[in-house]
Design an enzyme around this catalytic site. Structure first.
Site, PDB file in Angstrom:
ATOM      1  N   HIS B  73       9.454  27.519  88.507  1.00 56.98           N
ATOM      2  CA  HIS B  73      10.251  29.281  87.947  1.00 56.98           C
ATOM      3  C   HIS B  73       8.450  29.988  86.454  1.00 56.98           C
ATOM      4  O   HIS B  73       8.675  31.051  86.470  1.00 56.98           O
ATOM      5  CB  HIS B  73      10.736  29.231  87.276  1.00 56.98           C
ATOM      6  CG  HIS B  73      11.553  28.699  85.811  1.00 56.98           C
ATOM      7  ND1 HIS B  73      11.057  27.252  85.407  1.00 56.98           N
ATOM      8  CD2 HIS B  73      11.415  29.357  84.793  1.00 56.98           C
ATOM      9  CE1 HIS B  73      11.470  26.953  84.074  1.00 56.98           C
ATOM     10  NE2 HIS B  73      10.713  28.128  83.219  1.00 56.98           N
ATOM     11  N   ASP B 104      12.815  22.433  89.902  1.00 53.98           N
ATOM     12  CA  ASP B 104      11.569  23.249  89.336  1.00 53.98           C
ATOM     13  C   ASP B 104      10.318  22.698  89.004  1.00 53.98           C
ATOM     14  O   ASP B 104      10.344  22.494  87.901  1.00 53.98           O
ATOM     15  CB  ASP B 104      12.382  23.289  88.143  1.00 53.98           C
ATOM     16  CG  ASP B 104      11.499  24.775  87.621  1.00 53.98           C
ATOM     17  OD1 ASP B 104      11.191  25.441  88.141  1.00 53.98           O
ATOM     18  OD2 ASP B 104      12.172  24.563  86.499  1.00 53.98           O
ATOM     19  N   SER B 186       8.487  26.284  79.125  1.00 59.23           N
ATOM     20  CA  SER B 186       8.200  25.614  80.728  1.00 59.23           C
ATOM     21  C   SER B 186       7.261  25.467  81.215  1.00 59.23           C
ATOM     22  O   SER B 186       6.378  26.131  81.167  1.00 59.23           O
ATOM     23  CB  SER B 186       8.725  26.716  81.267  1.00 59.23           C
ATOM     24  OG  SER B 186      10.288  26.890  80.990  1.00 59.23           O
TER      25      SER B 186
END
Lengths: 349, 583
Positions: B73, B104, B186
């Site tokens: 992402h 992911d 992230s």
């Protein structure tokens, strides 16, 4: 020579202090709590499922086994507001629980499951801790763990031990006692009823519901000291008479309330209805003092009030034998009024 | 008296001072070690941006030649060409290599150096609750000089399962930590106390408090990523797996098959409705969650052991896992959204404005997807259907091929192979493999197939699942250059039954059929350790396990070939002589 001696002694005292402090806090420097301790505590923490699931109310929370027969200490909440309370133990076994007792002022509930020989927190080994102590929080926050999955562990440090009633109306909880404030974010959805322990795994506190400071919008991270809950809990377990609510003594015997003042607030329809005066009874103490409809009450005594509920709560904490000061906003002007004592007139109502 | 007292005091002083020093020195040492680990580990941490400095997330370099991990992402928001800032303050060009949208994870490669600071990979199955861990990255895009932010906490939970959060991202078997993970973190690494990567941070439980840390963050376990790393290095869109069967708890609390598709491997090999699942890939299964958790860490196409119980008898089968998504489904899902920016905090990033690079004169043959890419990225990028970056598939394929070439040079000559020996079941055999045909003489009879023809139907000898086609294609892998195959691709890495480790897998297709070769490398020599020949999708393949490589008549050749079809042994060929005939 003498000077040196004093110096040495001073150093010695400092060293002893330092050594004690370090020995007392061996974990403060990165020692890991032993895996055995973690597993032991986890095995005494349960997942509770009940009512909710709508409008942001989580249908789950956490609880602590406190007897081998399956008594469970948890926080009184809407989750328990159902006949079907399910408890899942660390080993994954599911039990239906009965609500045995509650104490609304301590926001505490006692559940019971049919069990024997389950691991439990011995209430005799409850610990009190100092500010600066490293602690662990065990809870099923966000319902992460299911079935036999162990509950989550977080670590932090006790930042303070304070009284939650320092500012009434700030936190929407009836609890008015001491709390351990923790520097880790331990009060998440589902975490209420979890355990705060020291690094040796001794029970220190019960994680409370999520509380948000109404003025700063900050969330409080806290646990209720188990020593505060213990007398009531013991009475619940033994079925004996409850000790007096320790916070009742803070309330005056004859408190103020709205009818005494003659003030009628707008209908309380919202979570936080702004405390506008709807009407003031003619010739009432409020009217005599000078209050008018459409005034917005800002302070009751020294207390900042932001809702009708907060006005009522604040009045209840003020002695009616003392004059009542109110600060209101009229237009864009702050005005202060004083209502004379009413206590002796009570019989009239 | 006074003297005595002062003596006593002095003694005590010495004792306590040394005691304090004793306590203090481990504390100082622990602190120094922590500082050293954080300093060393932070060298490998990335701040990931889009080509013009937009978007933003984190990452970590895992090899000196610049392979780096991040979240899908994060890279999805950046596009195929990225800029990565490192702790040394330098900004490097990077290119996307492979993605795992379900897990992911994204693999990228930093360009321009072959000595990038990198972090070693740890073993996330050895992590336990209570272990200290570091989170590093670029939360809130704070660091304008790319120095990573370090947060420190404990492991709060292991083997956690997180349902897909309204997207295809599913976190299985992940690690939970109370070290602060915020937007911008992230894709960054979760390090253990030794500075080894044990996870890639990608998700937190955020609710009413807004998108900031609330003491609960999740990292994709590095052991899951290791399973997918081969597929990712091959420039692919990796898919996760399903068994083709659903499981549920029965009234006794056992995990049983509650539904099963009839065309899948598991069904063909004997798994049926109501069978109890005992273990999967060697891990015992106690709950449905555990089953889901475990299944989620395997890539599509892996063959893993599954043990089930029926009527109190246990049976172990080796099941090829199906993809979680239809062919092309993932590609459709990821392609049109290349420019979304989901991981960006609400405030604008405080990175210095990147000077807009003057528009490069575009060569006419540059495809739209490559337009605007820096030269160095363009040299490392190729688009092809089904691939994120086909360039890296060629790199991996060529790597495996050249290893095979070096190890088996004499077998590369165009002459036919003549192999003789004894089969356990079918007696003496003579195998002849050439460019045109494959032939086997057994005590039970002779079989021959035409390698130029349709291989989907020539499955001789009977009940072997296509042994001759399998071995014929095996020889062609040695003699035919990659360009001369219909498709010859690198498929990633996969395990083999009864053995530990991972093998590089090449997939080649010819005559409508497909062959997978499992290439093992040991001490610099490469050998094909197993073959799987599949004439069509939903049919048991012919599996050949090649063992005991040795010099036979001067050729590097297996002494033993075990042929299996659907978990049954067809025969074992024991090789006595090998000859490469003159063409």
């Amino acid at each position: 020579m003498v000077r040196t001696g004093t110096g040495t002694r001073h150093t010695a005292r400092m060293s002893v202090l330092l050594a004690c402090w370090l020995l007392g806090n061996p974990t403060a420097w990165g020692d890991v709590p032993s895996p055995d301790v973690l597993r032991q505590v986890q095995s005494k923490v349960v997942k509770i499922y009940g009512a909710g699931g709508i409008r942001g109310l989580e249908p789950y929370q956490t609880g602590l086994l406190i007897s081998a027969e399956g008594h469970i200490l948890t926080v009184w909440s809407t989750v328990l507001d159902t006949v079907e309370i399910t408890v899942v133990l660390d080993d994954g076994s599911r039990h239906s629980a009965t609500l045995q007792d509650t104490d609304v002022s301590l926001e505490m509930a006692l559940l019971k499951i049919d069990a024997s020989d389950v691991p439990y927190f011995d209430l005799v080994e409850v610990a009190e801790v100092e500010t600066g102590t490293w602690v662990l929080a065990f809870s099923n926050l966000f319902g992460v763990a299911a079935g036999d999955e162990p509950v989550s562990v977080q670590h932090g440090c006790v930042s303070a031990r304070i009284d939650l009633d320092a500012r009434r109306g700030v936190f929407s909880t009836p609890y008015r006692g001491p709390v351990y404030v923790v520097d880790a974010i331990v009060n998440n959805p589902g975490a209420a009823g979890g355990a705060l322990t020291d690094y040796q795994g001794r029970l220190v506190g019960l994680l409370g519901k999520e509380l948000r400071d109404a003025r700063t919008s900050l969330w409080l991270n806290y646990a209720i000291p188990l020593t505060t809950l213990q007398p009531t809990l013991q009475a619940m377990l033994e079925g004996s008479a409850r000790p007096d609510n320790p916070f009742d003594q803070l309330r005056p015997a004859e408190p103020w309330d709205l009818p005494q003042t003659g003030i009628l607030l707008v209908p309380d329809v919202l979570d936080k209805t702004p405390p506008f005066v709807d009407a003031v009874a003619p010739e009432s103490p409020g009217r005599t003092a000078g209050l008018l409809p459409d005034d917005l009450i800002v302070y009751v005594g020294e207390e900042l009030v932001t809702s009708c509920q907060a006005v009522r709560e604040s009045l209840a904490m003020l002695d009616a034998r003392q004059p009542l000061r109110m600060t209101v906003m009229r237009g864009d002007e702050l005005r202060q009024y004083e209502i004379p004592p009413q206590a002796e007139n009570r019989t009239r109502e | 008296m006074k003297i005595l007292l002062s003596l006593l005091v002095t003694c005590c002083t010495t004792a306590t001072v040394s005691m304090a020093a004793d306590v203090l020195s481990p504390v100082k040492e622990a602190e120094a070690e922590r500082v050293a680990v954080a300093t060393r580990a932070s060298q490998s941490v990335l701040a990931v941006f889009g080509p013009r400095g937009e978007g933003g997330g984190s990452g970590v370099v895992i090899s000196p030649d610049g392979y780096a991990l991040s979240n899908f992402h994060v890279t999805q928001a950046c596009g195929n060409a990225m800029k990565c800032g490192m702790a040394d303050g330098e900004l490097y060009d990077a290119v996307i290599v492979g993605i795992d949208p379900t897990g992911d994870v994204a693999l990228l490669k930093l360009l321009g150096r072959d000595d990038f600071p990198h972090a070693p990979l740890g073993d996330s199955d050895q992590v336990s609750v209570g272990d200290w861990a570091y989170v590093m990255g670029n939360p809130f895009l704070l660091a304008s000089d790319f120095t990573p932010t370090v947060t420190y906490g404990i492991i709060s939970g292991t083997h956690r399962y997180q349902y897909p959060a309204g997207t295809i991202l599913e976190y299985t078997d992940c690690l939970q930590t109370d070290a602060a993970i915020n937007p911008g973190n992230s894709g960054g690494p979760l390090f253990d106390s030794q500075g080894r990567v044990i996870g890639i941070n990608g998700r937190g439980s955020f609710e009413k408090r807004g998108r900031v840390n609330v003491g609960i963050g999740y990292a994709i376990s590095i052991n899951q990523i290791k399973n997918f790393l081969g597929t990712l290095r091959g420039g692919r869109i990796a898919d996760h797996a399903t068994l083709g069967a659903r499981v549920a708890h029965d009234y006794q609390g056992r995990v049983v098959v509650s539904d099963i598709l009839t065309h899948v491997d598991a069904y063909r090999r004997g798994l049926r409705y109501d069978d109890e699942i005992v273990s999967l890939a060697g891990r015992t299964i106690g709950s449905v969650n555990e089953f889901k958790n475990l299944l989620g860490i395997f890539p599509k196409g892996w063959r893993i052991p599954l043990t089930y119980r029926r009527d109190r008898r246990e049976q172990t089968i080796h099941v090829r896992l199906l993809g979680l998504h239809r062919a092309g489904e993932l590609e459709e899902m990821v392609t049109p959204q290349q420019r979304q920016q989901p991981d960006r905090p609400s405030e604008p990033p405080e990175t210095p404005e990147q000077p807009q690079s003057p528009e490069q004169p575009e060569a006419t043959e540059v495809s739209p997807v490559m337009r605007g890419m820096p030269e160095i990225v363009r040299e490392h990028f190729a688009s092809a259907p089904g691939f994120v970056n086909f360039y890296f598939n060629q790199v991996e394929r060529d790597r495996v091929f050249s290893l095979l070439r070096e190890s088996g040079a004499p077998l590369m000559s165009p002459g036919a192979w003549e192999v003789r020996g004894q089969a356990d079941e079918r007696g003496a055999f003579r195998l002849l493999l050439s460019d045109q045909f494959a032939e086997i003489e057994l005590a039970t009879g002779m079989a021959r197939i035409d390698l130029q023809g349709d291989l989907m139907t020539q499955l001789d000898p009977p009940r072997s699942g296509g042994l001759l086609a399998c071995l014929g294609l095996w020889r062609l892998l040695h003699t035919l250059p990659p360009e001369n195959w219909g498709t010859l691709e690198y498929a990633g890495t996969a395990p083999l039954p009864f053995r530990s480790g991972l093998w590089d897998v090449l997939i080649a297709s010819r005559g409508g059929a497909e062959i997978r070769s499992f290439v093992g490398t040991e001490a610099g020599t490469a050998t094909i350790d197993a073959l799987e020949f599949s004439p069509e999708l939903h049919v048991d393949p012919c599996e050949v396990y090649l063992r005991d490589y040795d010099l036979i008549d001067g050729l590097w050749f297996p002494r033993e070939m075990e042929i299996r079809v659907g978990d049954e042994v067809y025969d074992v060929l024991r090789i006595e002589s090998v000859q490469v005939l003159q063409p």
